[in-house]
Design a protein around this motif. Structure first.
Motif, mmCIF file in Angstrom:
data_model
loop_
_atom_site.group_PDB
_atom_site.id
_atom_site.type_symbol
_atom_site.label_atom_id
_atom_site.label_comp_id
_atom_site.label_asym_id
_atom_site.label_seq_id
_atom_site.Cartn_x
_atom_site.Cartn_y
_atom_site.Cartn_z
ATOM 1 N N THR A 21 5.470 -81.658 -30.058
ATOM 2 C CA THR A 21 5.367 -80.818 -28.861
ATOM 3 C C THR A 21 4.784 -81.617 -27.699
ATOM 4 O O THR A 21 5.280 -81.553 -26.562
ATOM 5 N N VAL A 22 3.692 -82.362 -27.974
ATOM 6 C CA VAL A 22 3.076 -83.182 -26.927
ATOM 7 C C VAL A 22 4.062 -84.226 -26.408
ATOM 8 O O VAL A 22 4.172 -84.474 -25.194
ATOM 9 N N TRP A 23 4.819 -84.836 -27.324
ATOM 10 C CA TRP A 23 5.756 -85.905 -26.947
ATOM 11 C C TRP A 23 6.930 -85.368 -26.144
ATOM 12 O O TRP A 23 7.358 -85.990 -25.160
ATOM 13 N N LEU A 24 7.457 -84.221 -26.526
ATOM 14 C CA LEU A 24 8.668 -83.694 -25.883
ATOM 15 C C LEU A 24 8.392 -82.825 -24.668
ATOM 16 O O LEU A 24 9.316 -82.492 -23.926
ATOM 17 N N TRP A 25 7.133 -82.418 -24.460
ATOM 18 C CA TRP A 25 6.827 -81.468 -23.383
ATOM 19 C C TRP A 25 7.286 -81.952 -21.996
ATOM 20 O O TRP A 25 7.865 -81.165 -21.236
ATOM 21 N N PRO A 26 7.049 -83.252 -21.643
ATOM 22 C CA PRO A 26 7.520 -83.693 -20.310
ATOM 23 C C PRO A 26 9.037 -83.551 -20.147
ATOM 24 O O PRO A 26 9.524 -83.260 -19.047
ATOM 25 N N ARG A 27 9.801 -83.767 -21.211
ATOM 26 C CA ARG A 27 11.261 -83.652 -21.122
ATOM 27 C C ARG A 27 11.709 -82.206 -20.970
ATOM 28 O O ARG A 27 12.829 -81.943 -20.546
ATOM 29 N N LEU A 28 10.827 -81.271 -21.388
ATOM 30 C CA LEU A 28 11.185 -79.856 -21.310
ATOM 31 C C LEU A 28 10.506 -79.162 -20.137
ATOM 32 O O LEU A 28 10.385 -77.939 -20.108
ATOM 33 N N ALA A 29 10.063 -79.961 -19.156
ATOM 34 C CA ALA A 29 9.329 -79.392 -18.027
ATOM 35 C C ALA A 29 10.241 -78.786 -16.970
ATOM 36 O O ALA A 29 9.761 -78.185 -16.015
#
Length: 372
Positions: free
Chosen positions: A23-31
């Motif tokens: 979740t921490v790793w993918l959060w910027p891509r899902l912003a």
């Protein structure tokens, strides 16, 4: 892998940690504000929360022994088979030993550390069949005690509970062996089981009209089965009963309703009135007398005082039964035949840690009121 497996717990924790890191790793891509990005964020949060919930639930089940297996958790528990002998028409006995194990810390020899036997109890009058564990103290196996009888304590879990938790989590056999070895209690046989003898229903040790006759099982069938197989005292003075939570309510009720069977009953964190909820169903089927007599405070006020000894426990902070316990003590003190004792802790929740603090003095108390 079983529900109580350490591997299952470890895998669930690792999965939760991986989801958190993902979740921490993918959060910027899902912003972004697209529906796919929003859906991805919601999905990751839900999955992480679910994984965390499963890990906490598995950990709590490991600590408190609520469910023993996946089938138990989902209400599909299958009762163990009962061996039936057909040789010469011999009927099956009311108690069958299906395994044995040594007592924790007691060594391998039964005459030194005692023995725990896994058994199946079959009610000849109620037709209830349930598994149990029987602790036999070292003295039971001594050659000099070949004809000696021993007092018995029936030990009950809460609901849903597991009989294994009485052995592995609450350490009843180990505690009884240590107390007897220190001279603080007499050697006693322990019969350990859950009060849920008609799973998954919570019968509250009630003889349900048209349903399981649970109270009769504990008051008649269980003592008969144990007495037919082991060297136990036959008099009421030889029998006591102890339990926690639901098992504590059952212990008090059975000692009060059946003083001709149980000379003493100890309720750890007990409540005093049978609940009515989805786990119990309709326990009384409109029988108002049965409903009232299942209320232990009503019983003390409206029935002849039972000639028995009772022990109740609570804590000033952490237990919801504190005020009800004080009221129960006052009612019992006002009778002429019911003897009441208590353990009141300053603090302690409705959990195994509290009961482990209460079990040693409760076993000493029970031992002091029983004889061979």
């Amino acid at each position: 892998m079983g529900l109580t497996s350490n591997t299952v717990l470890l895998l669930s924790i690792l999965f939760a940690l991986m989801l958190f890191a993902g979740t921490v790793w993918l959060w910027p891509r899902l912003a972004r504000r697209s529906w796919r990005a929003v859906g991805g964020r919601v999905g990751l949060l839900l999955c992480t929360q679910l994984a965390l919930f499963v890990s906490v639930g598995l950990s709590a089940n490991q600590a408190f022994g609520f469910y023993a297996s996946w089938a138990d958790l989902f209400g599909r528990e299958t009762e163990p088979g009962v061996v039936v002998d057909h040789t010469n028409g011999a009927p099956a006995g009311p108690l069958r030993v299906v395994g044995s194990r040594r007592v924790e810390g007691g060594g391998g020899r039964p005459d030194f550390g005692g023995q725990i036997q896994k058994v199946v109890l079959v009610g000849r009058t109620t037709h209830i069949s349930t598994p149990a564990y029987v602790y036999l103290p070292p003295e039971y196996f001594a050659a000099k005690n070949r004809t000696r009888t021993f007092p018995v304590a029936v030990v009950l879990t809460g609901y849903p509970g597991t009989a294994e938790a009485l052995v592995d989590k609450l350490h009843y056999p180990r505690t009884a062996r240590q107390l007897a070895g220190d001279g603080r209690m007499q050697p006693m046989i322990l019969v350990m089981l859950r009060p849920t003898v008609a799973p998954p229903r919570d019968t509250e040790c009630v003889d349900i009209p048209g349903g399981p006759q649970t109270e009769s099982f504990f008051a008649k069938d269980l003592p008969d089965a144990v007495g037919a197989h082991y060297r136990v005292g036959k008099r009421p003075a030889s029998w006591g009963i102890i339990g926690d939570s639901t098992g504590g309510y059952c212990a008090l009720k059975l000692a009060m309703h059946h003083p001709e069977v149980y000379a003493a009953g100890a309720g750890l964190s007990a409540y005093y009135k049978a609940p009515s909820d989805p786990t119990t169903g309709d326990l009384f089927r409109g029988d108002e007398t049965l409903r009232k007599e299942a209320d232990l405070r009503w019983f003390l006020k409206n029935r002849s005082a039972p000639d028995t000894s009772l022990l109740v426990t609570s804590s000033r902070a952490g237990e919801s039964n504190y005020k009800a316990t004080l009221n129960f003590i006052d009612l019992a003190k006002a009778t002429d035949r019911t003897r009441i004792s208590s353990i009141i802790l300053e603090s302690g929740g409705h959990n195994f840690n509290t009961w482990r603090r209460e079990i040693p003095p409760a076993l000493e108390w029970l031992s002091g009121r029983l004889s061979n």
